[in-house]
Design an enzyme around this catalytic site. Structure first.
Site, mmCIF file in Angstrom:
data_model
loop_
_atom_site.group_PDB
_atom_site.id
_atom_site.type_symbol
_atom_site.label_atom_id
_atom_site.label_comp_id
_atom_site.label_asym_id
_atom_site.label_seq_id
_atom_site.Cartn_x
_atom_site.Cartn_y
_atom_site.Cartn_z
ATOM 1 N N GLN A 48 0.854 -1.186 0.000
ATOM 2 C CA GLN A 48 0.000 0.000 0.000
ATOM 3 C C GLN A 48 0.890 1.235 0.000
ATOM 4 O O GLN A 48 1.996 1.220 0.548
ATOM 5 C CB GLN A 48 -0.898 -0.002 1.243
ATOM 6 C CG GLN A 48 -1.897 1.136 1.325
ATOM 7 C CD GLN A 48 -2.898 0.924 2.460
ATOM 8 O OE1 GLN A 48 -3.392 -0.178 2.662
ATOM 9 N NE2 GLN A 48 -3.201 1.979 3.191
ATOM 10 N N ARG A 60 0.773 13.669 13.697
ATOM 11 C CA ARG A 60 0.138 12.385 13.406
ATOM 12 C C ARG A 60 0.987 11.296 14.065
ATOM 13 O O ARG A 60 2.146 11.107 13.745
ATOM 14 C CB ARG A 60 0.012 12.153 11.904
ATOM 15 C CG ARG A 60 -0.877 13.195 11.208
ATOM 16 C CD ARG A 60 -1.035 12.879 9.723
ATOM 17 N NE ARG A 60 -1.703 13.954 9.016
ATOM 18 C CZ ARG A 60 -2.999 13.980 8.716
ATOM 19 N NH1 ARG A 60 -3.777 12.970 9.087
ATOM 20 N NH2 ARG A 60 -3.525 15.000 8.055
ATOM 21 N N HIS A 63 1.982 6.115 16.043
ATOM 22 C CA HIS A 63 1.226 4.958 15.586
ATOM 23 C C HIS A 63 2.118 3.740 15.430
ATOM 24 O O HIS A 63 3.304 3.854 15.111
ATOM 25 C CB HIS A 63 0.573 5.268 14.236
ATOM 26 C CG HIS A 63 -0.383 6.417 14.295
ATOM 27 N ND1 HIS A 63 -0.686 7.200 13.207
ATOM 28 C CD2 HIS A 63 -1.112 6.936 15.340
ATOM 29 C CE1 HIS A 63 -1.559 8.130 13.553
ATOM 30 N NE2 HIS A 63 -1.823 8.000 14.844
ATOM 31 N N LYS A 73 7.829 0.721 6.917
ATOM 32 C CA LYS A 73 7.477 1.916 6.141
ATOM 33 C C LYS A 73 8.723 2.536 5.523
ATOM 34 O O LYS A 73 9.809 2.490 6.101
ATOM 35 C CB LYS A 73 6.817 2.968 7.037
ATOM 36 C CG LYS A 73 5.539 2.539 7.718
ATOM 37 C CD LYS A 73 4.999 3.642 8.628
ATOM 38 C CE LYS A 73 3.726 3.207 9.336
ATOM 39 N NZ LYS A 73 3.213 4.262 10.247
ATOM 40 N N HIS A 120 5.738 5.335 15.007
ATOM 41 C CA HIS A 120 6.060 6.400 14.060
ATOM 42 C C HIS A 120 5.134 7.595 14.272
ATOM 43 O O HIS A 120 3.938 7.434 14.522
ATOM 44 C CB HIS A 120 5.909 5.881 12.622
ATOM 45 C CG HIS A 120 6.095 6.935 11.584
ATOM 46 N ND1 HIS A 120 5.113 7.282 10.686
ATOM 47 C CD2 HIS A 120 7.159 7.741 11.304
ATOM 48 C CE1 HIS A 120 5.565 8.234 9.894
ATOM 49 N NE2 HIS A 120 6.789 8.542 10.252
ATOM 50 N N TYR A 133 4.139 7.609 1.933
ATOM 51 C CA TYR A 133 4.623 6.386 2.564
ATOM 52 C C TYR A 133 4.501 5.208 1.591
ATOM 53 O O TYR A 133 3.508 5.100 0.876
ATOM 54 C CB TYR A 133 3.756 5.964 3.758
ATOM 55 C CG TYR A 133 3.447 6.958 4.820
ATOM 56 C CD1 TYR A 133 3.933 6.762 6.107
ATOM 57 C CD2 TYR A 133 2.625 8.049 4.583
ATOM 58 C CE1 TYR A 133 3.610 7.648 7.120
ATOM 59 C CE2 TYR A 133 2.311 8.933 5.589
ATOM 60 C CZ TYR A 133 2.803 8.736 6.859
ATOM 61 O OH TYR A 133 2.482 9.604 7.864
ATOM 62 N N ARG A 169 -8.283 10.385 18.301
ATOM 63 C CA ARG A 169 -7.580 9.126 18.581
ATOM 64 C C ARG A 169 -6.218 9.388 19.216
ATOM 65 O O ARG A 169 -5.836 8.721 20.187
ATOM 66 C CB ARG A 169 -7.412 8.350 17.273
ATOM 67 C CG ARG A 169 -6.542 7.121 17.374
ATOM 68 C CD ARG A 169 -6.081 6.683 16.001
ATOM 69 N NE ARG A 169 -5.242 5.508 16.057
ATOM 70 C CZ ARG A 169 -4.474 5.106 15.048
ATOM 71 N NH1 ARG A 169 -4.460 5.775 13.915
ATOM 72 N NH2 ARG A 169 -3.737 4.030 15.167
ATOM 73 N N ASP A 170 -5.480 10.364 18.683
ATOM 74 C CA ASP A 170 -4.141 10.618 19.200
ATOM 75 C C ASP A 170 -4.175 11.374 20.525
ATOM 76 O O ASP A 170 -3.285 11.202 21.361
ATOM 77 C CB ASP A 170 -3.312 11.367 18.155
ATOM 78 C CG ASP A 170 -2.985 10.497 16.947
ATOM 79 O OD1 ASP A 170 -3.053 9.258 17.072
ATOM 80 O OD2 ASP A 170 -2.672 11.054 15.872
#
Length: 203
Positions: A48, A60, A63, A73, A120, A133, A169-170
């Protein structure tokens, strides 16, 4: 292309040559020969690619992907500038708990390789920052977890003058101490290393 190891074992940063002229510039953010020499093996099969656009101050992360399968990655900044951060959360790793950061901008055009099992994050330093990415695994929501980028025990380098802009979420992500139970259930760093050795092609 120059390569160097980061403070997190297995993580690498690459700086390509840039060729400017009166039309603009040309560069290659990924080069197989340079990657293979620095990493000791070829790039992972790409499952992906991701692309994000962020305004200044957006953070961001932090994760990580449940292992297995884990996700490796290869990251670069296609526009703007960002501080890209890798944290070793692999139980048993000699660099567990250690972090390193790479300035990715439009002057040096650095890229980073992040091995399976690490956390990351990045901080957008300019408006309209684009991060690109390559990923070794497809996105599976239930496998994607987050740690707090503001965890004081990690001491991550959010630059002065940046008011972090975080997703819900973060903002509610757990600390490293709170995540230890989940991390202990994952394969150890030693098993990651052994698998990586067996996946390398024979010379």
């Amino acid at each position: 292309m120059r390569a160097r190891a980061l403070a997190v074992e297995g993580a690498l940063v690459f700086t390509p040559r840039v060729f400017p002229d009166d039309r603009g510039l040309f560069l290659s953010p990924f080069q197989e020969a340079a990657f293979t020499e620095a990493h000791g093996g070829p790039l992972f099969p790409v499952a992906q690619s991701n692309h994000s656009l962020s305004r200044r101050g957006v953070v961001r992360g932090l994760h990580f992907t449940v292992t297995p399968p884990g996700t490796a990655k290869y990251v670069h900044c296609a526009r703007g500038a960002a501080l890209d951060i890798v944290v070793d959360i692999r139980v048993g790793s000699p660099t567990f708990g250690r972090w390193d950061a790479v300035l990715m901008d439009q002057r040096d055009h650095r890229a980073a390789y992040l091995p399976v099992g690490v956390g990351h994050a990045f901080v957008a330093l300019e408006d309209d920052t684009v991060m690109s990415y390559l990923l070794s695994e497809s996105y599976v929501p239930e496998n994607e977890l987050a740690l707090s980028v503001l965890d004081p025990a990690l001491g991550l380098p959010v630059p002065r003058g940046i008011e972090p802009v975080l997703s819900e979420r973060d903002r509610t992500a757990v600390t490293l101490a709170e995540a230890r139970r989940v991390l202990r259930q994952q394969p150890s760093h030693a098993s990651h290393a052994a698998r990586r050795r067996t996946e390398r092609p024979l010379p």
